[in-house]
Write a protein that holds these residues in place. Sequence first.
Motif, PDB file in Angstrom:
ATOM      1  N   ALA A 186       0.821  -1.221   0.000  1.00 35.39           N
ATOM      2  CA  ALA A 186       0.000   0.000   0.000  1.00 35.39           C
ATOM      3  C   ALA A 186       0.848   1.262   0.000  1.00 35.39           C
ATOM      4  O   ALA A 186       0.343   2.350  -0.268  1.00 35.39           O
ATOM      5  N   GLY A 187       2.151   1.134   0.328  1.00 36.08           N
ATOM      6  CA  GLY A 187       3.034   2.300   0.289  1.00 36.08           C
ATOM      7  C   GLY A 187       3.710   2.660   1.591  1.00 36.08           C
ATOM      8  O   GLY A 187       4.406   3.676   1.665  1.00 36.08           O
ATOM      9  N   ALA A 188       3.507   1.854   2.652  1.00 36.17           N
ATOM     10  CA  ALA A 188       4.161   2.153   3.933  1.00 36.17           C
ATOM     11  C   ALA A 188       5.673   2.034   3.804  1.00 36.17           C
ATOM     12  O   ALA A 188       6.174   1.246   3.006  1.00 36.17           O
ATOM     13  N   ARG A 189       6.400   2.852   4.594  1.00 33.38           N
ATOM     14  CA  ARG A 189       7.865   2.789   4.599  1.00 33.38           C
ATOM     15  C   ARG A 189       8.411   1.981   5.766  1.00 33.38           C
ATOM     16  O   ARG A 189       9.561   1.570   5.762  1.00 33.38           O
ATOM     17  N   GLY A 190       7.588   1.798   6.790  1.00 35.44           N
ATOM     18  CA  GLY A 190       8.067   1.079   7.962  1.00 35.44           C
ATOM     19  C   GLY A 190       6.951   0.304   8.627  1.00 35.44           C
ATOM     20  O   GLY A 190       5.769   0.607   8.438  1.00 35.44           O
ATOM     21  N   TYR A 191       7.336  -0.710   9.411  1.00 36.10           N
ATOM     22  CA  TYR A 191       6.347  -1.544  10.111  1.00 36.10           C
ATOM     23  C   TYR A 191       6.938  -1.961  11.446  1.00 36.10           C
ATOM     24  O   TYR A 191       7.959  -2.652  11.505  1.00 36.10           O
TER      25      TYR A 191
ATOM     26  N   LEU B  81      11.890  -2.080   9.618  1.00 35.18           N
ATOM     27  CA  LEU B  81      11.065  -3.254   9.855  1.00 35.18           C
ATOM     28  C   LEU B  81      11.320  -3.778  11.260  1.00 35.18           C
ATOM     29  O   LEU B  81      12.456  -3.782  11.726  1.00 35.18           O
ATOM     30  N   ASP B  82      10.241  -4.201  11.934  1.00 37.77           N
ATOM     31  CA  ASP B  82      10.382  -4.800  13.256  1.00 37.77           C
ATOM     32  C   ASP B  82      11.387  -5.948  13.189  1.00 37.77           C
ATOM     33  O   ASP B  82      11.390  -6.738  12.243  1.00 37.77           O
ATOM     34  N   ARG B  83      12.252  -6.046  14.198  1.00 42.66           N
ATOM     35  CA  ARG B  83      13.347  -7.016  14.129  1.00 42.66           C
ATOM     36  C   ARG B  83      12.844  -8.451  14.046  1.00 42.66           C
ATOM     37  O   ARG B  83      13.485  -9.294  13.408  1.00 42.66           O
TER      38      ARG B  83
END
Length: 260
Positions: free
Chosen positions: A139-144, A168-170
């Motif tokens: 969808a276009g997110a840069r981080g989670y 990104l979450d580890r």
Amino acid sequence: MPYRCRTAAAGPPHRRRTAVVPRTTRRTTTRREGTMNQHGTTAPLTVLLADAQPAVRQGVRSMVESGGGAAVVGEAGTTGEVLAATSRHRPDVLVLDPQMDEGTGMRMISQVLRLTPETGVLVFSPLDDDKAVAAAFHAGARGYLVKRATADQIVRGIHAVGAGEAILDRVIAARLGTLIGVGPRPRSYPFPQLSDREREVLEHLAAGRSNTFIARELALASKTVSNRISGILGKLGVADRAQALVLARDAGLGHAAAAR
């Protein structure tokens, strides 16, 4: 750095000299300098917090403000509020829980980026399954980040996204190889024994097309089409055209040709 006391210059004789009392040395906390944002400046990042739970928004606000280098410009608890606040503030970073507002967050990411393409979206979600992560990035997110993240991880995530980087979450990052492969895989063709040309003919046959139509569509002679169909029947092990049509439709063929 030790406190340095500057000696006062001697004044005129008629003026009394004033004793210089050293100020009490105060402990200072190192704060983050402004992250280089998408505008190419080091001004504090502007952050919009979007979560259905006010307590979560307040907690993240405290982390951001104590971390330095970023300022929370607004909060939102519904999709409408997110879009309105994004349009008004045009934040550098949107921290978003996609599960808010009955799980419309993935669509909301796309809507936000249409309004303000320069905004970096950092998903902050209770979910850590691969499909949710893949959907967010598509969808276009840069981080989670998952909601078990520490304050330092959240602040670092905001600054990374604000600088145009991906984060990104580890725990999810450890599954990155699997994550990259998430998504529908192309189905193998049900009848690998057929040639490419025979597959084209079978697709049309499964759609109920006549030999004349198939010949015109594929720029083949009618006799060639008849020969191809005979070859297809032999390779599929069926006695006639009707059996081939049923077998092909059961395998999911015929829809593409029928849509033309």
